[in-house]
Design an enzyme around this catalytic site. Structure first.
Site, PDB file in Angstrom:
ATOM      1  N   CYS A 183      45.039  54.027  49.598  1.00 58.45           N
ATOM      2  CA  CYS A 183      46.312  54.484  49.020  1.00 58.45           C
ATOM      3  C   CYS A 183      47.429  54.331  50.045  1.00 58.45           C
ATOM      4  O   CYS A 183      47.257  54.695  51.200  1.00 58.45           O
ATOM      5  CB  CYS A 183      46.222  55.956  48.626  1.00 58.45           C
ATOM      6  SG  CYS A 183      45.113  56.280  47.249  1.00 58.45           S
TER       7      CYS A 183
ATOM      8  N   CYS B 154      50.612  41.478  37.785  1.00 58.03           N
ATOM      9  CA  CYS B 154      50.204  42.544  38.702  1.00 58.03           C
ATOM     10  C   CYS B 154      50.802  42.343  40.088  1.00 58.03           C
ATOM     11  O   CYS B 154      50.643  43.210  40.943  1.00 58.03           O
ATOM     12  CB  CYS B 154      48.692  42.671  38.757  1.00 58.03           C
ATOM     13  SG  CYS B 154      47.868  41.153  39.220  1.00 58.03           S
TER      14      CYS B 154
ATOM     15  N   TYR C  80      44.735  33.268  30.430  1.00 60.94           N
ATOM     16  CA  TYR C  80      44.071  34.207  31.341  1.00 60.94           C
ATOM     17  C   TYR C  80      43.634  35.408  30.486  1.00 60.94           C
ATOM     18  O   TYR C  80      43.920  36.559  30.794  1.00 60.94           O
ATOM     19  CB  TYR C  80      44.989  34.662  32.474  1.00 60.94           C
ATOM     20  CG  TYR C  80      45.692  33.543  33.214  1.00 60.94           C
ATOM     21  CD1 TYR C  80      45.098  32.914  34.294  1.00 60.94           C
ATOM     22  CD2 TYR C  80      46.968  33.106  32.817  1.00 60.94           C
ATOM     23  CE1 TYR C  80      45.750  31.888  34.973  1.00 60.94           C
ATOM     24  CE2 TYR C  80      47.624  32.080  33.488  1.00 60.94           C
ATOM     25  CZ  TYR C  80      47.009  31.478  34.558  1.00 60.94           C
ATOM     26  OH  TYR C  80      47.666  30.475  35.233  1.00 60.94           O
TER      27      TYR C  80
ATOM     28  N   CYS D 284      36.582  60.177  46.432  1.00 62.33           N
ATOM     29  CA  CYS D 284      37.903  59.544  46.381  1.00 62.33           C
ATOM     30  C   CYS D 284      38.745  60.301  45.361  1.00 62.33           C
ATOM     31  O   CYS D 284      38.359  60.385  44.193  1.00 62.33           O
ATOM     32  CB  CYS D 284      37.742  58.076  45.986  1.00 62.33           C
ATOM     33  SG  CYS D 284      39.300  57.299  45.544  1.00 62.33           S
TER      34      CYS D 284
HETATM   35  C1  LIG Z   1      44.584  39.972  35.206  1.00 60.59           C
HETATM   36  S1  LIG Z   1      43.115  39.445  34.402  1.00 60.59           S
HETATM   37  C2  LIG Z   1      43.621  39.559  32.718  1.00 60.59           C
HETATM   38  C3  LIG Z   1      42.542  39.611  31.696  1.00 60.59           C
HETATM   39  C4  LIG Z   1      42.964  40.021  30.272  1.00 60.59           C
HETATM   40  N1  LIG Z   1      44.231  39.455  29.872  1.00 60.59           N
HETATM   41  C5  LIG Z   1      42.984  41.533  30.131  1.00 60.59           C
HETATM   42  O1  LIG Z   1      44.054  42.116  30.075  1.00 60.59           O
HETATM   43  O2  LIG Z   1      41.896  42.153  30.077  1.00 60.59           O
HETATM   44  C6  LIG Z   1      43.163  37.737  34.743  1.00 60.59           C
HETATM   45  C7  LIG Z   1      42.044  36.940  34.115  1.00 60.59           C
HETATM   46  O3  LIG Z   1      42.274  35.567  34.421  1.00 60.59           O
HETATM   47  C8  LIG Z   1      41.040  34.956  34.747  1.00 60.59           C
HETATM   48  N2  LIG Z   1      41.421  33.811  35.591  1.00 60.59           N
HETATM   49  C9  LIG Z   1      41.735  33.796  36.901  1.00 60.59           C
HETATM   50  N3  LIG Z   1      42.165  32.577  37.276  1.00 60.59           N
HETATM   51  C10 LIG Z   1      42.131  31.806  36.171  1.00 60.59           C
HETATM   52  C11 LIG Z   1      42.490  30.451  35.898  1.00 60.59           C
HETATM   53  N4  LIG Z   1      42.961  29.676  36.862  1.00 60.59           N
HETATM   54  N5  LIG Z   1      42.356  30.004  34.639  1.00 60.59           N
HETATM   55  C12 LIG Z   1      41.871  30.798  33.651  1.00 60.59           C
HETATM   56  N6  LIG Z   1      41.519  32.087  33.852  1.00 60.59           N
HETATM   57  C13 LIG Z   1      41.653  32.582  35.090  1.00 60.59           C
HETATM   58  C14 LIG Z   1      40.207  36.023  35.381  1.00 60.59           C
HETATM   59  O4  LIG Z   1      38.823  35.742  35.237  1.00 60.59           O
HETATM   60  C15 LIG Z   1      40.645  37.264  34.590  1.00 60.59           C
HETATM   61  O5  LIG Z   1      39.806  37.463  33.485  1.00 60.59           O
END
Ligand SMILES: C[S@@+](CC[C@H](N)C(=O)[O-])C[C@H]1O[C@@H](n2cnc3c(N)ncnc32)[C@H](O)[C@@H]1O
Length: 403
Positions: free
Chosen positions: A84, A356, A251, A159
């Site tokens: 934190c 994020c 993603y 934690c």
């Molecule tokens: C921030 S998470 C979001 C997942 C989803 N939208 C959710 O809210 O539950 C990002 C996701 O992107 C995937 N990821 C990371 N790099 C990627 C890429 N280059 N192409 C496709 N997916 C990717 C990860 O496996 C992960 O599931």
């Protein structure tokens, strides 16, 4: 090792959980100082020297900010747990801190000075929210948490930001021979569980977007119990899906946003989810069987929307526009310029960008702006209280001709 101590007047907050100060008289080299607040006078210990800047920890406060509070966690000290960054900051001031960081990133990296930013709290307060915790096991087989920017394991009893069900698990009071980590999960459906090296006995069950999700333990899921529904709600509010529209969930993970969009567009809506991780793709295929119009593509987003390969091996993108709506939820590195340009080329009516990392987000907003698009609305959420992390959801749309 004796580290150099300096007296500092602390300046503005900066991305990464620290404030900016300058050492010397007249003020010279930049110091990123943790455990401090803007306006304070502190004695700080230099922890790292880099070309052009130093890192330091405030170890005593000579003049305190009115926003300073006693950290509720006894391990939130420079010499203890590094999880934190903001335990010493009053909850309302944590929101202002994060808003200032997002504003500064948008100004510096997106060329948007004074963009209005307000960070919204989630229900439940600043402690007891974290539904996923990874402990590191030390040489004596005990599970603890890592010191800041270090591999040193700090022994803890529990934690304070972990979900109460995780705090009650017998993780820290017992040995974990031959494990290097212990993962603990408190799902929204079912009891909390812990497993060495992520080796859970069965799937994790979560509830969000009006449905139950059965997930492999390794698949991405939001960490705050209110996060999935908060983000799904924000995406729908910003995109305002209309009947008959098509969508890409890039993603997409297990398909949280695809499911939320289908709730508005209908189960037969034309929605394409792109996700690279095998476990998340399997979860999307298993959990969303009722979405008859959903296509799940296992691929990197780069390959799916930009194309991949070189020379004769070069293949065009598997996904081609036009499409009406796009959700972009990339990892911390952001979508990047090539994906952002491909998203604009698909000519969607609106893009919801879930971010994020505000720096990566701001860089991609710059690419959108250079392409004739605008950041029309921004919402920001405190998904990670007590830490410097903040989640942004931006609505991006093409600037109308003559606009
Ligand atoms: C921030 S998470 C979001 C997942 C989803 N939208 C959710 O809210 O539950 C990002 C996701 O992107 C995937 N990821 C990371 N790099 C990627 C890429 N280059 N192409 C496709 N997916 C990717 C990860 O496996 C992960 O599931």
């Amino acid at each position: 090792m004796i580290m150099e101590r300096v007296t500092l007047t602390v300046g503005a907050v900066a991305h990464g959980g620290h404030c900016v100060a300058r050492v010397g008289d007249p003020p010279g080299q930049v110091v990123f100082v943790r455990h401090a607040l803007p306006g304070e006078r502190v004695v700080a210990e230099i922890t790292e020297e880099h070309p052009g800047y130093l890192r330091a920890d405030a170890i005593s406060v000579l003049e305190a900010s009115p926003d300073r509070v006693e950290p509720p966690c006894p391990y939130a000290r420079p010499d203890a747990c590094g999880g934190c960054d903001l335990q010493h900051v009053a909850p309302a001031a944590q929101l202002s801190w994060k808003a200032a960081v997002v504003r500064e990133q948008l100004a510096r990296l997106a060329g948007l000075p004074d963009f209005p930013v307000r960070v919204e709290p989630l229900p439940g307060g600043t402690l007891g929210w974290r539904t996923r915790v990874r402990y590191t096991v030390d040489a004596a087989d005990h599970a603890g948490l890592l010191k800041h920017r270090s591999h040193e394991v700090v022994p803890i009893d529990r934690c304070r930001i972990a979900h109460p069900a995780i705090q009650e698990l017998p993780v820290t009071g017992r040995p974990w021979p031959s494990a290097s980590t212990v993962d603990a999960v408190a799902p929204s459906a079912g009891p909390a569980v812990a497993a060495p090296d992520g080796d859970f006995d069965g799937p994790i069950v979560e509830r969000a977007a009006g449905r139950e999700w059965t997930l492999p333990a390794g698949a991405f899921w939001q960490v705050h119990p209110a996060a999935a529904d908060t983000l799904a709600g924000a995406v729908l509010d910003l995109l305002e899906p209309r009947p008959g529209e098509s969508a890409w969930d890039l993603y997409g993970g297990a398909g949280l946003f695809a499911a939320a969009l289908a709730g508005k567009l209908g189960t037969d809506a034309d929605i394409t989810l792109v996700e690279a991780a095998h476990s998340a793709v399997a979860a999307a295929r298993d959990n969303l069987t009722d979405l008859t119009g959903l296509r799940v593509v296992r691929s990197t987003v780069e390959a799916a929307v930009v194309g991949s390969g070189r020379g004769r091996a070069r293949r065009g993108p598997a996904l081609r526009g036009p499409v009406d709506l796009i959700v972009l939820d990339p990892p911390r590195t952001g979508a990047g310029a090539a994906v952002t340009k491909a998203v604009m080329a698909a000519d969607p009516r609106a893009v919801a960008y879930v971010a994020c990392d505000p720096a990566a987000f701001a860089r991609d907003v710059r690419t959108f702006r250079d392409g004739g698009w605008q950041l029309a609305t921004l919402r920001a959420f405190d998904l990670f209280p007590m830490t410097h992390h903040v989640e942004c959801v931006g609505l991006l749309s093409r600037i109308p001709l003559g606009g």
